[in-house]
Scaffold this motif. Structure first.
Motif, PDB file in Angstrom:
ATOM      1  N   SER A 122       0.819  -1.203   0.000  1.00 47.65           N
ATOM      2  CA  SER A 122       0.000   0.000   0.000  1.00 47.65           C
ATOM      3  C   SER A 122       0.858   1.260   0.000  1.00 47.65           C
ATOM      4  N   SER A 123       0.312   2.327  -0.583  1.00 36.39           N
ATOM      5  CA  SER A 123       0.930   3.653  -0.516  1.00 36.39           C
ATOM      6  C   SER A 123      -0.042   4.586   0.194  1.00 36.39           C
ATOM      7  N   PRO A 124       0.202   4.901   1.473  1.00 44.75           N
ATOM      8  CA  PRO A 124      -0.750   5.724   2.212  1.00 44.75           C
ATOM      9  C   PRO A 124      -0.727   7.189   1.772  1.00 44.75           C
ATOM     10  N   GLN A 220      -5.416   5.323   1.664  1.00 42.43           N
ATOM     11  CA  GLN A 220      -4.285   4.611   1.076  1.00 42.43           C
ATOM     12  C   GLN A 220      -4.622   4.182  -0.340  1.00 42.43           C
ATOM     13  N   ALA A 222      -4.328   1.493  -2.728  1.00 40.91           N
ATOM     14  CA  ALA A 222      -4.064   0.065  -2.605  1.00 40.91           C
ATOM     15  C   ALA A 222      -5.246  -0.722  -3.147  1.00 40.91           C
ATOM     16  N   ARG A 225      -6.996  -2.933   1.918  1.00 41.06           N
ATOM     17  CA  ARG A 225      -6.361  -2.289   3.056  1.00 41.06           C
ATOM     18  C   ARG A 225      -5.129  -3.071   3.522  1.00 41.06           C
ATOM     19  N   SER A 226      -4.071  -2.340   3.798  1.00 43.68           N
ATOM     20  CA  SER A 226      -2.870  -2.977   4.317  1.00 43.68           C
ATOM     21  C   SER A 226      -3.121  -3.496   5.727  1.00 43.68           C
ATOM     22  N   THR A 234      -9.181   2.480   1.730  1.00 40.51           N
ATOM     23  CA  THR A 234      -8.497   2.777   0.471  1.00 40.51           C
ATOM     24  C   THR A 234      -9.241   3.884  -0.265  1.00 40.51           C
ATOM     25  N   ASP A 247      -1.706  -1.253  -6.168  1.00 37.99           N
ATOM     26  CA  ASP A 247      -0.628  -1.477  -5.210  1.00 37.99           C
ATOM     27  C   ASP A 247       0.705  -1.087  -5.830  1.00 37.99           C
TER      28      ASP A 247
END
Length: 321
Positions: A122-124, A220, A222, A225-226, A234, A247
């Motif tokens: 993930s990239s928040p 995030q 993604a 969710r991470s 997300t 992702d």
């Protein structure tokens, strides 16, 4: 005559099949499109060591940095399609870097065959704590009410963080001003200092600041969710925009035309490597996961993202520095 031709074909096929069964019979090289000691290089070497044990052949890592990864991509595309030269690439090096070259450096969907997706994460979306937003939806509404007043930082022109925010702006129909920096650290420093309002970063680097209360996760980018931040929705689920379900990832690629039996063998071996406790523990420490996907599934993902990120680059006229 027909019997003679059939016999020749049988001999050729038997030789070809034997060659596939014998793979690998010599050293395999993994090309890394970045310099030594970075995260991509570290994981490439970790995977190479485990593959060496499973393939019973040397697996050599060769660094070929330059041109945002397209130097290594051009090299891979020139190598024989026999499985002995692979590249450890990311979304940046496989999808984005080629599009930043004018003309297009190469078409990754045609130049390479995806072998194995090794990790995904993930990239928040991170904002300064003083910004009055607490979700992706609120961020979008704030941007609409204050057009052009929000600044977003990135890891540089053409970086994943840059293009991800441009994609969000396009799909959510908002306007923000881009401020590029030379990496995640400087971008987060600018966020902490109030020079920018929002950054798409990584969990590992941003989490200490979020825990200290100086920064805040609002969403995030993604697919799901991470597990590291399960309470943060997300962007795709909040805004109902499926194109934002993306992702950040890394994986192994081979030259186009590499025989299918070799690709499948490598896919299976890499999948086993990613479950080795020492590898899995190291991976989970970075908050990334190991999705087990087939070469066909990986190929479809590459094709979809090739179109998505290519359009972002073209629509915003982004080029390499």
């Amino acid at each position: 005559m027909k019997k003679t031709l059939f016999a020749v074909w049988l001999l050729w096929f038997a030789g070809w099949a034997a060659a596939q069964d014998a793979f690998p019979s010599r050293a395999v090289t993994i090309v890394v499109p970045t310099g030594p000691s970075g995260q991509t290089d570290v994981f490439a070497r970790l995977i190479a060591e485990q593959l060496r044990q499973r393939l019973n052949q040397p697996v050599v890592v060769e660094n070929k940095p330059g041109a945002g990864g397209s130097l290594a991509g051009r090299y891979l595309s020139s190598r024989p399609a026999d499985g002995y030269t692979l590249m450890y690439g990311s979304m940046s090096t496989i999808i984005i870097a080629p599009h930043l070259q004018k003309p297009l450096a190469y078409d990754s969907t045609k130049a390479f065959v995806p072998v194995a997706l090794t990790q995904s994460g993930s990239s928040p979306v991170v904002v300064r704590a003083s910004l009055p937003v607490r979700s992706g939806r609120e961020l979008v509404e704030y941007a609409r009410q204050n057009p052009g007043k929000l600044n977003f930082g990135s890891q540089g022109v053409g970086s994943v963080g840059h293009l991800a925010m441009e994609l969000l702006s396009s799909k959510a129909d908002i306007k923000m001003t881009h401020v590029p920096y030379s990496g995640t650290g400087p971008a987060l420093a600018a966020l902490l200092g109030g020079q920018v309002d929002v950054v798409i970063a990584d969990i590992l680097t941003s989490r200490p600041h979020v825990q200290a209360g100086t920064l805040r996760y609002v969403s995030q980018m993604a697919m799901t969710r991470s597990r590291a931040i399960p309470d943060v929705p997300t962007l795709a689920e909040e805004l109902k925009i499926p194109e934002l379900a993306i992702d950040f990832w890394l994986g192994l690629f081979a030259p186009a035309g590499t025989p299918e039996p070799i690709v499948r063998r490598l896919n299976q071996e890499v999948a086993a490597v990613m479950q080795v406790p020492s590898v899995k523990d190291r991976l989970e420490a970075t908050t990334m996961t190991t999705p087990a996907v087939s070469p066909e599934q990986f190929s479809r993902m590459i094709a979809e993202q090739w179109e998505i990120w290519g359009k972002v680059v073209r629509d915003n006229n982004i080029t390499a520095n």
